[in-house]
Design an enzyme around this catalytic site. Structure first.
Site, PDB file in Angstrom:
ATOM      1  N   TYR A 153       0.802  -1.215   0.000  1.00  0.00           N
ATOM      2  CA  TYR A 153       0.000   0.000   0.000  1.00  0.00           C
ATOM      3  C   TYR A 153       0.842   1.276   0.000  1.00  0.00           C
ATOM      4  CZ  TYR A 153      -4.464  -2.305   0.675  1.00  0.00           C
ATOM      5  OH  TYR A 153      -5.593  -3.049   0.503  1.00  0.00           O
ATOM      6  N   LYS A 220       2.757 -14.117   5.582  1.00  0.00           N
ATOM      7  CA  LYS A 220       3.038 -15.066   4.495  1.00  0.00           C
ATOM      8  C   LYS A 220       4.572 -15.294   4.437  1.00  0.00           C
ATOM      9  CE  LYS A 220       1.905 -17.627   1.020  1.00  0.00           C
ATOM     10  NZ  LYS A 220       1.308 -18.948   1.277  1.00  0.00           N
ATOM     11  N   ASP A 271      -2.613 -18.037   4.469  1.00  0.00           N
ATOM     12  CA  ASP A 271      -3.573 -18.914   3.772  1.00  0.00           C
ATOM     13  C   ASP A 271      -4.204 -19.901   4.752  1.00  0.00           C
ATOM     14  OD1 ASP A 271      -0.832 -19.339   3.615  1.00  0.00           O
ATOM     15  OD2 ASP A 271      -0.957 -20.805   2.020  1.00  0.00           O
ATOM     16  N   ASP A 295      -6.292  -6.370   4.911  1.00  0.00           N
ATOM     17  CA  ASP A 295      -7.414  -5.919   4.090  1.00  0.00           C
ATOM     18  C   ASP A 295      -8.283  -7.111   3.680  1.00  0.00           C
ATOM     19  OD1 ASP A 295      -9.036  -4.254   2.694  1.00  0.00           O
ATOM     20  OD2 ASP A 295      -7.656  -3.895   1.038  1.00  0.00           O
TER      21      ASP A 295
END
Ligand code: NAP
Length: 405
Positions: A153, A220, A271, A295
């Site tokens: 972002y 992640k 995930d 988000d």
């Protein structure tokens, strides 16, 4: 220390000093923003009047941004709007639209970055009676702390084929031996220990203040080792350095799993976490995560508690906060008075909690709960709820006010 009238101050211990008559700047928002704001402000004013009978009040001042800002000032995000949020140390906003692909950058992201509102805080708690795709939605009680100013972002990106993209590709090839297709678009993902740690610090403090059992670092890091993987490592490091006596790493728990009253710090790969929030939501409480993951996760969690119409949020920095719904401007419903104002109303609940006006937030919570239990709901909940009375946005707001009594 007593507060200047109308303006929140920050005391030496970083606690807010809130005057009884507080000034709050608001942005109405694009698309469905005006409908939602009209319904929400009635609810806020009714709650304050009922809770404090004239002893406390809010003085609302409109500040401009988005389409209304552009129409009236020629600027999408006028400097005075940012100055006003800074001056009053608080604000609440409706959604602002952002084009996909080209066009201007997100005004929502700009507000967060320019005011250094580094933590996006989004509670996700099931309200009884709300339709949910889960079999046991009452197990959903989490709060997302999303890093709000960096990661992908940061907005550092160049389109495919531009001289800037080509230059970066050539630099990476020449200086660092990295091969990238020459027609690639390029985006940069900066993540710093400074921004990650101050976000995680806020999450751990929240867990301690509100007696939450755990803080989960969601990342992640198996693939993005030095950004998202480092986010996890910085989190454990911070917990050890600053909260040693009050937290315990999941790996250090005794065999019986008893944390001895300490907050358990755990981590999950993003995930896998998406599966966890569906299958075992009650094992999670406070979630701290980088910007983009946060988000995605916020919208997925919103789906478990009635959808985007019921998902509030706060963008919080040090001594300054701007409250806003998780959803966007939903342009296809603009001006129809049908959209669910629940997420802005619940963002107002967060705002009252932040101000320490807990009687007002409690009244609104009660009003929402009773309204939903009576199955008086807007279209989004009505389509999932048998026997519901479908009402307009404004009617939903008024029903909440009725049900505060
Ligand atoms: P959106 O405005 O969040 O709407 C997507 C869908 O979510 C709607 O069509 C509706 O679904 C549902 N929804 C959203 N708000 C709702 C509410 N209050 N009550 C009930 N349902 C609601 O997402 P978008 O259409 O992808 O984005 C529109 C614009 O908003 C874009 O320009 C985007 O950049 C911007 N945006 C702004 C913010 C922000 O201001 N913070 C956040 C996200 C997106 P159904 O059609 O199924 O009823």
């Amino acid at each position: 220390m007593s507060a200047a009238p109308g303006i929140i101050q920050v005391g030496p211990d970083n606690r807010l000093i809130v005057p009884d008559g507080v000034t709050v700047p608001f942005i109405e928002g694009d698309g469905v923003g005006p409908d939602i704001w009209k319904a929400s402000v009635e609810v806020f004013n009714a709650a304050v009047a009922k809770a404090y009978r004239g002893k406390r009040s809010i003085h609302w001042i409109e500040v401009l941004a988005g389409e209304k800002g552009y129409a009236q000032t020629g600027q999408w995000l006028p400097e005075e709007t940012l100055e006003s949020f800074k001056k009053y140390r608080i604000g609440i906003k409706g959604p602002l639209g952002t084009p996909v692909g080209g066009g201007m950058r997100s005004l929502n992201v700009a507000i967060r970055q320019k005011l250094d509102l580094y933590a996006c805080i989004r509670p996700v708690k099931y309200i009884p009676g709300v339709p949910s795709p889960l079999q046991e939605p009452e197990k959903v009680d989490m709060i997302v702390f999303r890093e709000n100013v960096e990661d992908l972002y940061a907005g550092i990106e160049w389109p495919s084929g531009t001289p800037e993209a080509v230059k970066v590709i050539e630099f990476l090839a020449k200086e660092l031996g990295q091969k990238i297709r020459p027609d690639s678009a390029i985006g940069i993902k900066p993540m710093s220990p400074f921004n990650s740690k101050r976000l995680i610090r806020k999450a751990i403090r929240w867990a301690l203040d509100y007696h939450c059992p755990s803080v989960t670092l969601v990342h992640k890091g198996n693939i993005l080792k030095f950004t998202e993987g480092a986010f996890r490592d910085w989190g454990y490091e911070l917990a050890g350095d600053e909260f040693a006596g009050q937290t315990i790493g999941e790996a250090n728990l005794p065999p019986d799993g008893n944390a001895g009253g300490k907050v358990v710090i755990k981590d999950r790969i993003t995930d896998a976490m998406f599966q966890q929030i569906l299958l075992r939501p009650d094992e999670y409480s406070v979630l701290a995560m980088p910007n983009l993951n946060g988000d995605y996760m916020s919208d997925a969690l919103a789906a478990e508690i009635g959808g985007l119409g019921m998902a509030p949020g706060a963008n919080v920095g040090d001594g300054l906060a701007v409250f806003e719904a998780t959803h966007g401007s939903a342009p296809k419903y603009a001006g129809q008075d049908v959209i669910n104002p629940g997420s802005v109303i619940l963002s107002g609940v967060l705002m009252f909690d932040y101000l320490g006006w807990r009687e007002a937030s409690a009244l609104i919570r009660t009003g929402i709960q009773r309204t939903i239990q009576a199955k008086i709901v807007t279209y989004d909940l009505a389509r999932q709820l048998q026997g519901a009375t479908r009402v307009r946005c404004s009617e939903f707001g008024r029903a909440i006010i009725e049900n505060m009594k």
